[in-house]
Write a protein that holds these residues in place. Structure first.
Motif, PDB file in Angstrom:
ATOM      1  N   LEU A  88       0.833  -1.206   0.000  1.00 38.50           N
ATOM      2  CA  LEU A  88       0.000   0.000   0.000  1.00 38.50           C
ATOM      3  C   LEU A  88       0.867   1.255   0.000  1.00 38.50           C
ATOM      4  N   ALA A  89       1.914   1.255   0.832  1.00 37.72           N
ATOM      5  CA  ALA A  89       2.805   2.412   0.904  1.00 37.72           C
ATOM      6  C   ALA A  89       3.544   2.626  -0.413  1.00 37.72           C
ATOM      7  N   VAL A  90       3.991   1.535  -1.030  1.00 33.91           N
ATOM      8  CA  VAL A  90       4.741   1.639  -2.286  1.00 33.91           C
ATOM      9  C   VAL A  90       3.859   2.177  -3.404  1.00 33.91           C
ATOM     10  N   LEU A  91       2.681   1.607  -3.579  1.00 30.50           N
ATOM     11  CA  LEU A  91       1.812   2.023  -4.683  1.00 30.50           C
ATOM     12  C   LEU A  91       1.318   3.462  -4.508  1.00 30.50           C
ATOM     13  N   LEU A  92       0.895   3.798  -3.295  1.00 27.77           N
ATOM     14  CA  LEU A  92       0.463   5.177  -3.046  1.00 27.77           C
ATOM     15  C   LEU A  92       1.638   6.141  -3.183  1.00 27.77           C
ATOM     16  N   GLY A  93       2.799   5.733  -2.663  1.00 32.78           N
ATOM     17  CA  GLY A  93       3.978   6.592  -2.725  1.00 32.78           C
ATOM     18  C   GLY A  93       4.430   6.854  -4.145  1.00 32.78           C
ATOM     19  N   ILE A  94       4.441   5.816  -4.988  1.00 34.24           N
ATOM     20  CA  ILE A  94       4.836   5.994  -6.383  1.00 34.24           C
ATOM     21  C   ILE A  94       3.853   6.919  -7.100  1.00 34.24           C
ATOM     22  N   GLY A  95       2.565   6.717  -6.855  1.00 36.54           N
ATOM     23  CA  GLY A  95       1.557   7.571  -7.485  1.00 36.54           C
ATOM     24  C   GLY A  95       1.694   9.029  -7.084  1.00 36.54           C
ATOM     25  N   VAL A  96       1.845   9.275  -5.782  1.00 36.47           N
ATOM     26  CA  VAL A  96       1.983  10.647  -5.289  1.00 36.47           C
ATOM     27  C   VAL A  96       3.280  11.264  -5.796  1.00 36.47           C
ATOM     28  N   ALA A  97       4.358  10.486  -5.809  1.00 38.19           N
ATOM     29  CA  ALA A  97       5.645  11.004  -6.270  1.00 38.19           C
ATOM     30  C   ALA A  97       5.585  11.388  -7.743  1.00 38.19           C
ATOM     31  N   TYR A  98       4.897  10.576  -8.552  1.00 41.58           N
ATOM     32  CA  TYR A  98       4.811  10.863  -9.978  1.00 41.58           C
ATOM     33  C   TYR A  98       4.024  12.144 -10.229  1.00 41.58           C
ATOM     34  N   TYR A  99       2.833  12.229  -9.676  1.00 39.32           N
ATOM     35  CA  TYR A  99       1.985  13.388  -9.938  1.00 39.32           C
ATOM     36  C   TYR A  99       2.467  14.643  -9.207  1.00 39.32           C
ATOM     37  N   VAL A 127       4.998   5.796   7.055  1.00 41.29           N
ATOM     38  CA  VAL A 127       4.911   6.319   8.422  1.00 41.29           C
ATOM     39  C   VAL A 127       3.476   6.727   8.747  1.00 41.29           C
ATOM     40  N   ALA A 128       2.783   7.336   7.776  1.00 42.76           N
ATOM     41  CA  ALA A 128       1.377   7.706   7.987  1.00 42.76           C
ATOM     42  C   ALA A 128       0.531   6.460   8.249  1.00 42.76           C
ATOM     43  N   ILE A 129       0.793   5.400   7.492  1.00 44.72           N
ATOM     44  CA  ILE A 129       0.070   4.141   7.701  1.00 44.72           C
ATOM     45  C   ILE A 129       0.394   3.574   9.085  1.00 44.72           C
ATOM     46  N   TYR A 130       1.646   3.720   9.502  1.00 45.72           N
ATOM     47  CA  TYR A 130       2.036   3.259  10.846  1.00 45.72           C
ATOM     48  C   TYR A 130       1.243   3.991  11.923  1.00 45.72           C
ATOM     49  N   VAL A 131       1.109   5.296  11.769  1.00 49.29           N
ATOM     50  CA  VAL A 131       0.336   6.090  12.742  1.00 49.29           C
ATOM     51  C   VAL A 131      -1.110   5.598  12.805  1.00 49.29           C
ATOM     52  N   VAL A 132      -1.683   5.300  11.637  1.00 49.64           N
ATOM     53  CA  VAL A 132      -3.052   4.787  11.592  1.00 49.64           C
ATOM     54  C   VAL A 132      -3.154   3.448  12.304  1.00 49.64           C
ATOM     55  N   THR A 133      -2.159   2.568  12.097  1.00 47.27           N
ATOM     56  CA  THR A 133      -2.210   1.255  12.745  1.00 47.27           C
ATOM     57  C   THR A 133      -2.044   1.369  14.263  1.00 47.27           C
ATOM     58  N   VAL A 134      -1.246   2.336  14.704  1.00 46.79           N
ATOM     59  CA  VAL A 134      -1.111   2.552  16.149  1.00 46.79           C
ATOM     60  C   VAL A 134      -2.454   2.955  16.745  1.00 46.79           C
ATOM     61  N   ALA A 135      -3.133   3.902  16.072  1.00 41.09           N
ATOM     62  CA  ALA A 135      -4.444   4.331  16.548  1.00 41.09           C
ATOM     63  C   ALA A 135      -5.446   3.179  16.515  1.00 41.09           C
ATOM     64  N   LEU A 136      -5.406   2.397  15.438  1.00 39.96           N
ATOM     65  CA  LEU A 136      -6.313   1.256  15.320  1.00 39.96           C
ATOM     66  C   LEU A 136      -6.038   0.225  16.405  1.00 39.96           C
ATOM     67  N   GLY A 137      -4.757   0.010  16.697  1.00 35.30           N
ATOM     68  CA  GLY A 137      -4.399  -0.921  17.761  1.00 35.30           C
ATOM     69  C   GLY A 137      -4.924  -0.474  19.111  1.00 35.30           C
TER      70      GLY A 137
END
Length: 336
Positions: free
Chosen positions: A274-285, A299-309
């Motif tokens: 998820l991080a790779v695909l979103l990151g490549i898309g954001v980096a390109y555009y 890191v943003a996904i990590y923050v979300v998982t911490v909150a979810l945990g």
């Protein structure tokens, strides 16, 4: 597709060996061209993005696959050490090409140097009884010193284009580099599939693994060499400075919402992809450096998982897996 193969088969002595992989890359490009026509996505209209995406997808599997073992063994920083020595390997390749006028891929020399460095980390720890972080610090410093020295010599314009290795670059992933990555991917996934139980047992309890008849030092060396291969492969789009993040951040995020080692392994791969695909898309555009964007997304996904945990914990769900902990049942393995 034929045009890609014809272009790829020029210039490098190893290209004929990679011909089947170039053919597969051609099929991959045709698939993404079709997807671009169907969805209208601009980034899918270019072959260099096709190569960057497949490299990113492979990294999304390789990095957490190895990183999960490293994090639970408290060896998260070994990625940084090997990344710096891989950079020295790139410098060696560029130096050889400049001085001897050869056409060797710097990523191949990076593979060789990184694997040598991985073995040195283990050998220094075994020979001197030093902690792993000491041997990693020594190898990291030596590797980066060698790389910076060769770059400063500037033989034949050696310093030109070095930023792509430090920070990564989507547009510089050549067909040859993508083929090398696919080979590394096959080696890493195949080795882990064959030795998963043994690696897990050594990760859980080295003493018990040794008593059961496993060669702990041998499996430790396998792990560090696989780490070296991951680092070199991921360096293409992540860069030396940020490559270690993909070994750690998705794994740390997965540990927040997982309750077993196997579940953590699976979730970390999903988060990394998820991080790779979103990151490549954001980096390109956004016309940004891909490595930095991918890490920020991770890191943003990590923050979300911490909150979810935390939310799951407050609802009375099972306690998430702690980083560095593995249940004994999961580590059961027979030495035969």
């Amino acid at each position: 597709m034929t045009g890609l193969l014809a272009v790829a088969l020029q210039g490098s002595p190893l290209d004929p060996v990679f011909a089947p992989l170039y053919w597969l890359l051609g099929i991959w490009s045709e698939l993404l061209f079709w997807l671009a026509g169907t969805t209208g996505l601009e980034l899918l209209q270019y072959r260099f993005m096709h190569r960057a995406i497949i490299v990113g997808l492979c990294i999304g599997v390789m990095a957490p696959l190895i990183g999960t073992f490293l994090v639970h063994r408290q060896l998260a920083l070994i990625g940084d050490a090997l990344a710096h020595t891989a950079f020295a390997g790139v410098a060696v390749g560029l130096f050889i090409n400049a001085v001897l006028e050869l056409n060797v891929s710097p990523y191949l020399t990076a593979v060789v140097v990184a694997m040598i460095a991985a073995l040195l980390i283990e050998l220094i720890s075994e020979a001197t009884d030093a902690y792993n972080d000491v041997s990693m610090a020594i190898v990291l410093s030596t590797g980066f010193a060698l790389g910076s020295t060769l770059i400063s010599i500037n033989a034949g314009g050696l310093a030109v284009g070095v930023n792509q290795f430090l920070f990564g670059n989507l547009s510089t992933v050549s067909a040859e580099n993508a083929a090398i990555l696919l080979v590394l991917f096959g080696i890493i996934v195949g080795t882990v599939a064959l030795t998963r139980n043994q690696l897990l047992y050594v990760t859980f309890d080295e003493t018990a693994a040794a008593v059961s008849g496993l060669s702990v030092s041998w499996y430790n060396r396998i792990m560090v060499m696989l780490t070296a291969l991951v680092v070199v492969g991921a360096m293409q789009i992540m860069g030396v400075i940020l490559v270690a993040a993909m070994l750690v951040v998705p794994v740390a995020g997965a540990a927040q919402v997982s309750r077993s080692f196997s579940e953590s392994l699976l979730v970390s791969v999903v988060l990394a992809e998820l991080a790779v695909l979103l990151g490549i898309g954001v980096a390109y555009y956004g016309e940004a450096t891909a490595g930095g964007v991918i890490v920020l997304v991770a890191v943003a996904i990590y923050v979300v998982t911490v909150a979810l945990g935390k939310v799951l914990g407050s609802l009375g769900e099972d306690t998430p897996l702690e980083v560095g902990s593995i249940t004994a049942e999961e580590a059961e393995v027979h030495s035969d």
